[in-house]
Scaffold this active site. Structure first.
Site, PDB file in Angstrom:
ATOM      1  N   SER A   5      42.448  60.242  69.455  1.00  0.00           N
ATOM      2  CA  SER A   5      41.702  61.385  68.926  1.00  0.00           C
ATOM      3  C   SER A   5      41.486  61.359  67.415  1.00  0.00           C
ATOM      4  O   SER A   5      40.838  62.257  66.883  1.00  0.00           O
ATOM      5  CB  SER A   5      42.402  62.693  69.302  1.00  0.00           C
ATOM      6  OG  SER A   5      42.189  62.987  70.660  1.00  0.00           O
TER       7      SER A   5
ATOM      8  N   SER B 294      42.149  69.879  68.814  1.00  0.00           N
ATOM      9  CA  SER B 294      41.724  68.614  69.409  1.00  0.00           C
ATOM     10  C   SER B 294      41.347  68.674  70.889  1.00  0.00           C
ATOM     11  O   SER B 294      41.663  67.760  71.651  1.00  0.00           O
ATOM     12  CB  SER B 294      42.825  67.560  69.215  1.00  0.00           C
ATOM     13  OG  SER B 294      42.344  66.267  69.465  1.00  0.00           O
TER      14      SER B 294
ATOM     15  N   LYS C 278      37.952  61.672  66.307  1.00  0.00           N
ATOM     16  CA  LYS C 278      37.266  62.965  66.266  1.00  0.00           C
ATOM     17  C   LYS C 278      36.898  63.361  64.837  1.00  0.00           C
ATOM     18  O   LYS C 278      36.055  64.245  64.632  1.00  0.00           O
ATOM     19  CB  LYS C 278      38.131  64.048  66.911  1.00  0.00           C
ATOM     20  CG  LYS C 278      38.188  63.940  68.433  1.00  0.00           C
ATOM     21  CD  LYS C 278      39.189  64.900  69.049  1.00  0.00           C
ATOM     22  CE  LYS C 278      39.240  64.721  70.571  1.00  0.00           C
ATOM     23  NZ  LYS C 278      40.378  65.409  71.187  1.00  0.00           N
TER      24      LYS C 278
END
Length: 352
Positions: A143, A198, A146
């Site tokens: 992640s 997230s 992101k």
């Protein structure tokens, strides 16, 4: 009369003669169930099945990070059992290495030693590399990518525009905010949720809204990465979930992180320890930032966590003090070391 009195005495003698035998039996029973001076009956140990042993031995460390947190389920209204309390006690004991880290070891040059597979520390303003360890090794970014998704959305502007959630946006297990198809949100609200908690469904929603589809947004990601000099990366989705052909490096992610750090919108979000998200139906939920260093280090001001089985624990962390801003990228670390490694590198680089 004398005969009756004699029979009564004889009867009393017989009763008294039988009492010591009862007392002695009680004493014998008492000694049998109270070994070693322990009062109360002895409880036999219950046999533990292999399944139960495995369940008790399984670790919940990875569940601490929101990148691996499953969609929450409603708890049944049952009384707290001994097993539940003991399970929480074990979970608490497993947090000890994380909450009370062991002393950091240093190289002869005074640089903190890390257990991560790949590391880089850069000056956020000049881009100068302060320390590196396998910085060009291809790694799954999880992640942390992101940040690139957020950068593209922030740079596209019109953050007050409304976004309507589509059914395809919600297909993003395991970490979801549970936005529903047909609900409408402002882009800025979804962007804040993306960087703080997230959720994978929010990433898909923002990507589809930006480029029309996940595939089209992946092309935008790769094009923007190339522009930033991150030429050793390839992105296939906006959230970092494992998929063939998706990879990056610590050096590339530091370039992306520097661009994100320079963006005032992203900079104002990644420093938030928590935020309140309001769903379309009016319900609110407090989202706690997955970056634990924000609450542990006063000089940490961002940025993004990541975790998958293939990537390991990943963290991009930024720190600041007067006259200096640094970014630390840690990839492929362990649950018990990622926070210690990143915090040690932040402290070292800010006061080196």
């Amino acid at each position: 009369m004398k005969l009756s009195r004699s029979l009564l005495w004889l009867l009393c003698v017989l009763i008294l003669a039988s009492v010591p035998n009862v007392w002695s039996q009680d004493a014998a029973d008492s000694n049998a169930v109270r070994p070693g001076g322990v009062s109360g009956p002895v409880r036999k140990a219950k046999a533990v099945s292999a399944k139960a042993k495995n369940a008790q031995a399984s670790s919940s460390d990875d569940q601490e990070d929101a990148d691996t947190e499953p969609t929450p389920t409603r708890k049944s209204k049952t009384s707290k059992s001994t097993h539940t309390r003991s399970h929480r006690a074990r979970a608490k004991s497993r947090e000890t290495p994380d909450t009370i880290p062991a002393p950091t070891e240093f190289t002869p040059e005074g640089i903190p030693k890390t257990s991560a597979a790949s590391v880089i520390v850069v000056d956020a303003n000049s881009g100068k590399t302060l320390y590196e360890k396998n910085p060009d090794q291809f790694r799954a970014p999880a992640s942390t990518q992101k940040l690139l998704t957020a950068l593209i959305v922030a740079e596209s502007g019109f953050l007050d525009r409304q976004v309507t959630v589509q059914p395809t946006d919600t297909f993003a297990e395991p970490v979801k905010l549970n936005i529903k198809a047909g609900d409408t949100y402002q882009r800025i609200d979804l962007l804040r949720a993306l960087l703080v908690k997230s959720p994978n469904d929010v990433a898909r929603c923002l990507a589809r809204d930006n480029a029309g589809s996940i595939e089209a947004f992946a092309e935008v990601m790769n094009r923007r990465a190339q522009q930033l000099g991150a030429v050793h990366s390839h992105f296939v989705n906006p959230n970092g979930l494992p998929i063939p052909g998706q990879y990056s490096t610590a050096r590339d992610l530091s370039l992306i992180a520097r661009a994100a750090y320079a963006n005032p919108t992203i900079r104002s979000i990644v420093c938030l320890p928590q935020l309140v998200f309001r769903f379309a139906n009016g319900r609110t939920r407090e989202l706690e930032n997955t970056n634990k260093l924000l609450r542990r280090l006063p000089y940490c001001n961002g940025m993004k966590t990541g975790y998958t089985d293939s990537a390991g624990k990943c963290l991009i962390a930024s720190g600041t003090r007067p006259g200096r801003d640094v970014i630390v990228v840690v990839l492929g670390d362990s649950s018990s070391r990622v926070w210690r490694d990143a915090s040690a590198l932040l402290s070292w680089s800010l006061w080196m």
